[in-house]
Design a protein around this motif. Structure first.
Motif, PDB file in Angstrom:
ATOM      1  N   ALA A 133       0.834  -1.209   0.000  1.00  0.00           N
ATOM      2  CA  ALA A 133       0.000   0.000   0.000  1.00  0.00           C
ATOM      3  C   ALA A 133       0.866   1.255   0.000  1.00  0.00           C
ATOM      4  N   VAL A 134       1.957   1.212   0.741  1.00  0.00           N
ATOM      5  CA  VAL A 134       2.869   2.362   0.750  1.00  0.00           C
ATOM      6  C   VAL A 134       3.515   2.529  -0.619  1.00  0.00           C
ATOM      7  N   ASP A 135       4.002   1.439  -1.201  1.00  0.00           N
ATOM      8  CA  ASP A 135       4.658   1.500  -2.509  1.00  0.00           C
ATOM      9  C   ASP A 135       3.733   2.044  -3.594  1.00  0.00           C
ATOM     10  N   GLU A 136       2.449   1.681  -3.495  1.00  0.00           N
ATOM     11  CA  GLU A 136       1.485   2.052  -4.540  1.00  0.00           C
ATOM     12  C   GLU A 136       0.716   3.326  -4.223  1.00  0.00           C
ATOM     13  N   GLY A 137       1.082   3.999  -3.129  1.00  0.00           N
ATOM     14  CA  GLY A 137       0.412   5.237  -2.774  1.00  0.00           C
ATOM     15  C   GLY A 137      -1.030   5.043  -2.360  1.00  0.00           C
ATOM     16  N   ARG A 138      -1.327   3.919  -1.704  1.00  0.00           N
ATOM     17  CA  ARG A 138      -2.716   3.608  -1.331  1.00  0.00           C
ATOM     18  C   ARG A 138      -2.995   3.774   0.166  1.00  0.00           C
ATOM     19  N   VAL A 139      -2.143   4.507   0.874  1.00  0.00           N
ATOM     20  CA  VAL A 139      -2.416   4.785   2.283  1.00  0.00           C
ATOM     21  C   VAL A 139      -3.439   5.918   2.340  1.00  0.00           C
ATOM     22  N   ALA A 140      -4.578   5.659   2.964  1.00  0.00           N
ATOM     23  CA  ALA A 140      -5.688   6.615   2.936  1.00  0.00           C
ATOM     24  C   ALA A 140      -5.281   7.987   3.453  1.00  0.00           C
ATOM     25  N   ASP A 141      -4.562   8.015   4.552  1.00  0.00           N
ATOM     26  CA  ASP A 141      -4.061   9.266   5.114  1.00  0.00           C
ATOM     27  C   ASP A 141      -2.541   9.248   4.981  1.00  0.00           C
ATOM     28  N   PRO A 142      -1.963  10.132   4.154  1.00  0.00           N
ATOM     29  CA  PRO A 142      -0.503  10.122   3.963  1.00  0.00           C
ATOM     30  C   PRO A 142       0.275  10.208   5.273  1.00  0.00           C
ATOM     31  N   ASP A 143      -0.334  10.813   6.311  1.00  0.00           N
ATOM     32  CA  ASP A 143       0.350  10.897   7.601  1.00  0.00           C
ATOM     33  C   ASP A 143       0.519   9.534   8.260  1.00  0.00           C
ATOM     34  N   ASP A 144      -0.183   8.512   7.750  1.00  0.00           N
ATOM     35  CA  ASP A 144      -0.080   7.169   8.303  1.00  0.00           C
ATOM     36  C   ASP A 144       0.961   6.314   7.580  1.00  0.00           C
ATOM     37  N   THR A 145       1.680   6.911   6.637  1.00  0.00           N
ATOM     38  CA  THR A 145       2.661   6.135   5.867  1.00  0.00           C
ATOM     39  C   THR A 145       3.741   5.543   6.773  1.00  0.00           C
ATOM     40  N   GLY A 146       4.350   6.402   7.596  1.00  0.00           N
ATOM     41  CA  GLY A 146       5.376   5.906   8.502  1.00  0.00           C
ATOM     42  C   GLY A 146       4.816   4.911   9.500  1.00  0.00           C
ATOM     43  N   TYR A 147       3.599   5.161   9.945  1.00  0.00           N
ATOM     44  CA  TYR A 147       2.922   4.256  10.891  1.00  0.00           C
ATOM     45  C   TYR A 147       2.773   2.864  10.282  1.00  0.00           C
ATOM     46  N   ALA A 148       2.342   2.791   9.020  1.00  0.00           N
ATOM     47  CA  ALA A 148       2.180   1.503   8.341  1.00  0.00           C
ATOM     48  C   ALA A 148       3.508   0.763   8.257  1.00  0.00           C
ATOM     49  N   LEU A 149       4.571   1.476   7.928  1.00  0.00           N
ATOM     50  CA  LEU A 149       5.881   0.847   7.814  1.00  0.00           C
ATOM     51  C   LEU A 149       6.391   0.360   9.167  1.00  0.00           C
ATOM     52  N   LEU A 150       6.106   1.113  10.231  1.00  0.00           N
ATOM     53  CA  LEU A 150       6.557   0.695  11.557  1.00  0.00           C
ATOM     54  C   LEU A 150       5.788  -0.524  12.060  1.00  0.00           C
ATOM     55  N   VAL A 151       4.498  -0.615  11.713  1.00  0.00           N
ATOM     56  CA  VAL A 151       3.738  -1.811  12.073  1.00  0.00           C
ATOM     57  C   VAL A 151       4.312  -3.025  11.342  1.00  0.00           C
TER      58      VAL A 151
END
Length: 328
Positions: free
Chosen positions: A33-51
Motif C-alpha cells: 500500500a505504501v509503494d502504490e500510494g494507497r495509504v488513505a491518510d498520507p500521515d499514516d505512511t510511517g505508521y504503516a511501515l513501523l507496524v
C-alpha cells in the motif's frame, strides 16, 4: 484499483501480528500500500511501515525490520523521533552497537522536553542496555530539577511541562531499578512520594475525573446516529475521540494523576440509565453520572504496558496504536 489502506486496517494488521497464519502476507499488504500510494491518510505512511517492521521483528527478521524503520524515517522526516528510536533499538539488537547508540543518543535530549519520549529508554532497556538507560534517566532528572531551581518564575505551561517530566521519569527509573533489583535511592524515594500523592493531584485539575468515558468504535458510531446532538460534544471521527482520551489521560498523568482509566460505554446502557434517571442522555451531567455508575468490569486501567494490547480495543499493541498516534 486496490482498496485504500486505512488507519483501522493498519491497526487490525498490527493486532494480528504473528497470530496470523502468514505474517508475511500482512507485511506485504502494508508495504504494498505504501509503494502504490494507497495509504488513505498520507500521515499514516510511517505508521504503516513501523507496524510492518514490528511484525518482522517479532518474527526474528531484524534486518528487514531495520530496513522498514529506516524507510519510515525517510517517508516522514518531520515526525520521525519514534521511528528513529525503533531503528536505534534494532541496530543494537543486530549487534551494531555504535550505530544504535548514536541514533538513540541523538534523541536523548527529548527526555528533558517531551513527556512521551520514554520510548528512547524502552529501546535501550529492551536491547540489554539497562545500566545506560538508568544513567540517561538520572541525567535527565538532574537537568530538569536544576532548570526548575534556576527558573523559578517560568510560565505555568513550563512548570506543568517540568512536572510531567519529573513524574514520568522518576516512575520509569523506579520501575527499571526495581527490575534490576537495585536498592532505593533518593530519586526512588521521590518517585514513591509522587505516586502516593498523585491521587490528590487530580483535585487540582479543572477537568475532574480520573476515569474518562470512552466509546468503542461501533458504539461511537451508534451514539452519534441515535443522538445527533452529541455531534457538538464529540469529534467527527472515532479515531480523534480515542486520541482525545489518550491526550487527556497523558496530561492528567503528567500532573501526577494516578488510578487513571477509561470507562467503556454502550448506547443501550446509556439509554437505560437516562430513562431510569429521567434525564437527557445528551447532557454532560448525564454522561458524567453514567460514567460514574459503571462498575469495575467496564473500566479499563490506563496506561497499558507498551507491548500490551491497546486500551481502545483495536487489538494492536499500545506502542503501535494510541500511544504514538495521540502525540500530534
Amino acid at each position: 484499483m486496490s482498496e485504500l489502506l486505512t488507519a483501522d486496517r493498519i491497526e487490525e494488521i498490527g493486532a494480528l501480528g504473528l497470530e496470523s497464519p502468514d505474517p508475511a502476507v500482512l507485511v506485504a499488504e502494508l508495504v504494498g500500500a505504501v509503494d502504490e500510494g494507497r495509504v488513505a491518510d498520507p500521515d499514516d505512511t510511517g505508521y504503516a511501515l513501523l507496524v510492518a517492521a514490528d511484525i518482522l521483528e517479532q518474527a526474528g527478521d531484524l534486518a528487514d525490520a531495520l530496513a522498514l524503520a529506516t524507510r519510515a524515517i525517510a517517508e516522514q522526516p518531520d515526525d520521525n523521533a519514534y521511528a528513529r528510536a525503533v531503528r536505534g533499538g534494532l541496530l543494537l539488537r543486530l549487534g551494531r552497537a555504535d550505530e544504535g547508540l548514536a541514533e538513540l543518543t541523538a534523541l536523548r535530549p527529548l527526555l528533558e522536553t517531551d513527556p512521551q519520549a520514554t520510548y528512547v529508554i524502552d529501546e535501550l532497556a529492551e536491547s540489554g542496555h539497562g545500566e545506560l538507560a538508568l544513567e540517561w534517566l538520572t541525567g535527565a532528572l538532574d537537568a530538569i530539577l536544576e532548570r526548575t531551581r534556576t527558573h523559578e518564575h517560568e510560565s505555568e505551561d513550563a512548570q506543568d511541562e517540568a512536572a510531567a517530566m519529573i513524574y514520568g521519569l522518576t516512575q520509569q527509573r523506579h520501575d527499571l531499578r526495581e527490575e534490576q533489583g537495585l536498592p532505593h535511592d533518593e530519586y526512588d524515594n521521590l518517585a514513591d512520594r509522587l505516586r502516593a500523592a498523585s491521587t490528590h493531584a487530580l483535585d487540582a485539575l479543572d477537568d475532574g475525573p480520573a476515569t474518562l468515558l470512552f466509546w468503542p468504535q461501533a458504539e461511537f458510531t451508534a451514539l452519534l446516529l441515535r443522538w445527533p446532538a452529541l455531534g457538538d460534544s464529540y469529534p467527527a471521527s472515532w479515531d480523534e475521540h480515542r486520541a482525545q482520551i489518550e491526550r487527556a489521560l497523558a496530561e492528567a498523568s503528567g500532573m501526577g494523576g494516578a488510578d487513571l482509566g477509561v470507562a467503556v460505554g454502550t448506547v443501550a446502557r446509556l439509554a437505560a440509565f437516562a430513562d431510569r434517571a429521567g434525564s437527557d442522555p445528551t447532557s454532560e451531567e448525564t454522561l458524567d453520572e453514567y460514567a460514574d455508575s459503571l462498575d469495575e468490569a467496564a473500566v479499563t486501567a490506563w496506561p497499558p504496558g507498551r507491548n500490551d494490547t491497546c486500551w481502545c480495543g483495536s487489538g494492536a499493541k499500545y506502542k503501535k496504536c494510541c500511544l504514538p498516534r495521540s502525540r500530534s
